[in-house]
Scaffold this active site. Structure first.
Site, PDB file in Angstrom:
ATOM      1  N   VAL A  91       0.816  -1.224   0.000  1.00 19.16           N
ATOM      2  CA  VAL A  91       0.000   0.000   0.000  1.00 19.16           C
ATOM      3  C   VAL A  91       0.848   1.272   0.000  1.00 19.16           C
ATOM      4  O   VAL A  91       0.314   2.367  -0.118  1.00 19.16           O
ATOM      5  CB  VAL A  91      -0.986   0.062   1.197  1.00 19.16           C
ATOM      6  CG1 VAL A  91      -2.015  -1.042   1.111  1.00 19.16           C
ATOM      7  CG2 VAL A  91      -0.262   0.046   2.528  1.00 19.16           C
ATOM      8  N   LYS A  92       2.163   1.138   0.125  1.00 24.12           N
ATOM      9  CA  LYS A  92       3.008   2.327   0.234  1.00 24.12           C
ATOM     10  C   LYS A  92       3.233   2.976  -1.138  1.00 24.12           C
ATOM     11  O   LYS A  92       2.763   2.482  -2.158  1.00 24.12           O
ATOM     12  CB  LYS A  92       4.351   1.953   0.889  1.00 24.12           C
ATOM     13  CG  LYS A  92       4.206   1.319   2.268  1.00 24.12           C
ATOM     14  CD  LYS A  92       3.651   2.286   3.282  1.00 24.12           C
ATOM     15  CE  LYS A  92       3.786   1.854   4.716  1.00 24.12           C
ATOM     16  NZ  LYS A  92       3.091   0.643   5.123  1.00 24.12           N
ATOM     17  N   THR A  93       3.980   4.085  -1.146  1.00 27.38           N
ATOM     18  CA  THR A  93       4.091   4.891  -2.375  1.00 27.38           C
ATOM     19  C   THR A  93       4.756   4.130  -3.515  1.00 27.38           C
ATOM     20  O   THR A  93       4.378   4.293  -4.675  1.00 27.38           O
ATOM     21  CB  THR A  93       4.829   6.212  -2.050  1.00 27.38           C
ATOM     22  OG1 THR A  93       4.191   6.784  -0.914  1.00 27.38           O
ATOM     23  CG2 THR A  93       4.743   7.199  -3.205  1.00 27.38           C
TER      24      THR A  93
END
Ligand SMILES: Cc1ncc(COP(=O)(O)O)c(C=O)c1O
Length: 386
Positions: free
Chosen positions: A192-194
Site C-alpha cells: 500500500v506504500k508509495t
C-alpha cells in the site's frame, strides 16, 4: 455491472515492472546481485541522502537503525502512540524501553510540545526520538531535532508513509530522507506504500560509518576483511538476515522510476478529496495539514464526528463496504496494546485518543480515477446520512 471495490490502498504494478522482475529471475543472482546496489543508489539520489541500505521490510529498517546506532537496555526511545506497532517494537527488539508521546489530535503527528512532555516523563536516558510522518505529512523536524539534541538523543525518522514528501520550514526546505535533521530515515515498500516491492524497506543515512553498521546488521554481522583468503569471513557481533533479494530490487528500481508520476497522482487525488469533502464539514474534515506541507499523501485520512452523527465507526465502515468502498483505521494507539499496557500501565494521551475516536482512511492510490474519489465521497455522505 457492479463497480469494482476500491480498497483503502493498493500497489500499482505495470507490465514493465513485471518484465523487470522476469529479467532478474533469468539472471544469475536471486538474492544479493547487482540490482541491490543499483536500487540503493537510485533511492539515495531520489531522497537526497548520501547512502541508502536496502532491507527486507520497514520493520527490519527500523530494527537495523536501532542496532547500528547502538541503542540498548537501560535506554529509552520516544515514539508517538499513533503509529504502526513496528515503530515502538524496534526499541523493544534491542532491549530499550518505549516512552509514548502524544500527538496533535488533528494531524496525528508528534509535535515539539508532545515530544517535550514525553521527554519530561522519561525515567532513563533517551537515546532516540522516532517521529512518524503519519499519512505522509512531515513532522516539525527542525524543532524535534533541537529538542532531541538537547536531551542527548538522535532522531530516527519513521518515513514509511512519506517517500517523496516535502515540507518547507523557516530553516529551509526538507525532502524526507535527506537527513538534514536526523541520523536515519526508515522506509517501507509494503504494497500500500508509495512504491511497492511486496516486502521491502530502506534506511537512508548520510554517515558512511553508520551505513557500514547497517550493512553489518543486515547480513549476520559478517565482514570479509580486504586481502583475506577468499572463503574467509569474521563476525564481531551477531547480525540478522534482513537482505532484500535482487528480484525485489528489480521491482523497486522499476517502481522508483515512476515515483514522480505516482506522487503527482496522489497529490491530484488528495486535492480532489479536499474539494469534494468540503460540503461534509464540520462533521467530516480531512486530517490536518501542517504549515508548509508539500506532502505526497500515503493515506487519505478523514476525521469524522461519529458521536454528533449518531453512528458508530463500525456501522460506517460496513456501510462503505456495502457500497464498494474500503476503509481502514490508522491507528489504534500503540500504548493501548496489551503488551505495552502490561509493561507501562494505562497512559493518558488525550491527543491520541481524540485522533483514534475520529480517524478513518479512505481509498487513495495512483490507479484511482478522479471519478472514484467522487464515488467514495458520495458513499461516505450516504453512510453518514449527510
Ligand atoms: C508507520 C509504519 N512504520 C513501520 C512500518 C513497517 O513496515 P513493513 O510493513 O514494511 O515492515 C509500517 C508499515 O506497515 C508503517 O506504516
Amino acid at each position: 455491472m457492479a463497480e469494482p471495490f476500491l480498497p483503502y490502498g493498493r500497489q500499482t504494478i505495470e507490465a514493465d515492472d513485471i518484465a523487470a522482475v522476469a529479467e532478474a529471475l533469468r539472471d544469475d543472482f536471486l538474492t544479493t546481485g547487482p540490482r541491490v546496489e543499483a536500487f540503493e543508489a537510485a533511492f539515495a539520489e531520489a531522497v537526497g541522502a548520501r547512502h541508502a541500505v536496502a532491507c527486507i521490510n520497514g520493520t527490519a529498517a527500523l530494527h537495523m537503525a536501532m542496532l547500528a546506532l547502538g541503542i540498548g537496555p537501560g535506554e529509552a526511545c520516544i515514539v508517538p502512540s499513533v503509529t504502526f506497532l513496528a515503530t515502538a517494537n524496534c526499541a523493544r527488539y534491542v532491549g530499550a524501553e518505549v516512552v509514548f508521546a502524544d500527538v496533535d489530535p488533528t494531524t496525528g503527528l508528534m509535535t515539539p510540545e508532545t515530544l517535550a512532555e514525553a521527554l519530561a516523563r522519561a525515567d532513563r536516558p533517551v537515546r532516540a526520538v522516532l517521529p512518524v510522518h503519519l499519512r505522509g505529512e512531515v513532522c516539525d523536524l527542525p524543532q524535534i531535532a533541537a529538542l532531541a539534541a538537547g536531551a542527548g538523543a538522535v532522531v530516527v525518522e519513521d518515513a514509511c508513509h512519506a517517500l517523496a514528501s516535502e515540507r518547507r520550514f523557516e530553516a529551509g526546505d526538507y525532502r524526507v530522507g535527506d537527513g538534514r535533521w536526523s541520523a536515519a530515515a526508515a522506509f517501507s515498500f509494503h504494497p500500500v506504500k508509495t512504491i511497492a516491492t511486496g516486502e521491502g524497506g530502506m534506511v537512508a543515512v548520510n554517515d558512511a560509518a553508520l551505513a557500514g553498521r547497517l550493512r553489518l546488521a543486515r547480513s549476520h554481522g559478517m565482514i570479509r576483511p580486504a586481502g583475506a583468503d577468499p572463503w574467509w569471513y569474521e563476525m564481531a557481533e551477531p547480525g540478522f538476515n534482513y537482505r532484500l533479494p535482487d528480484i525485489l530490487c528489480a521491482l523497486g528500481l522499476s517502481q522508483l522510476r515512476k515515483l514522480p508520476r505516482f506522487s503527482a497522482g496522489r497529490r491530484a487525488l488528495a486535492a480532489r478529496y479536499g474539494a469534494r469533502l468540503a460540503p461534509l464539514a464540520p462533521h467530516v474534515r480531512p486530517a490536518g495539514t501542517p504549515d508548509g506541507s508539500a506532502a505526497v499523501l500515503h493515506l487519505m485520512t478523514v476525521l469524522i464526528d461519529f458521536e454528533a452523527l449518531g453512528r458508530s465507526r463500525a456501522e460506517v465502515v460496513e456501510a462503505l463496504r456495502q457500497r464498494g468502498v474500503g476503509s481502514q483505521v490508522h491507528y489504534i494507539p500503540v500504548h493501548t496494546q496489551p503488551y505495552y499496557r502490561e509493561r507501562y500501565g494505562n497512559l493518558d494521551l488525550p491527543g491520541a485518543a481524540a485522533w483514534y475516536a475520529r480517524a478513518l482512511s479512505l481509498p487513495l492510490y495512483p490507479a484511482m480515477a478522479e471519478g472514484d474519489v467522487d464515488r467514495v465521497v458520495e458513499a461516505l455522505g450516504e453512510a453518514l446520512g449527510l
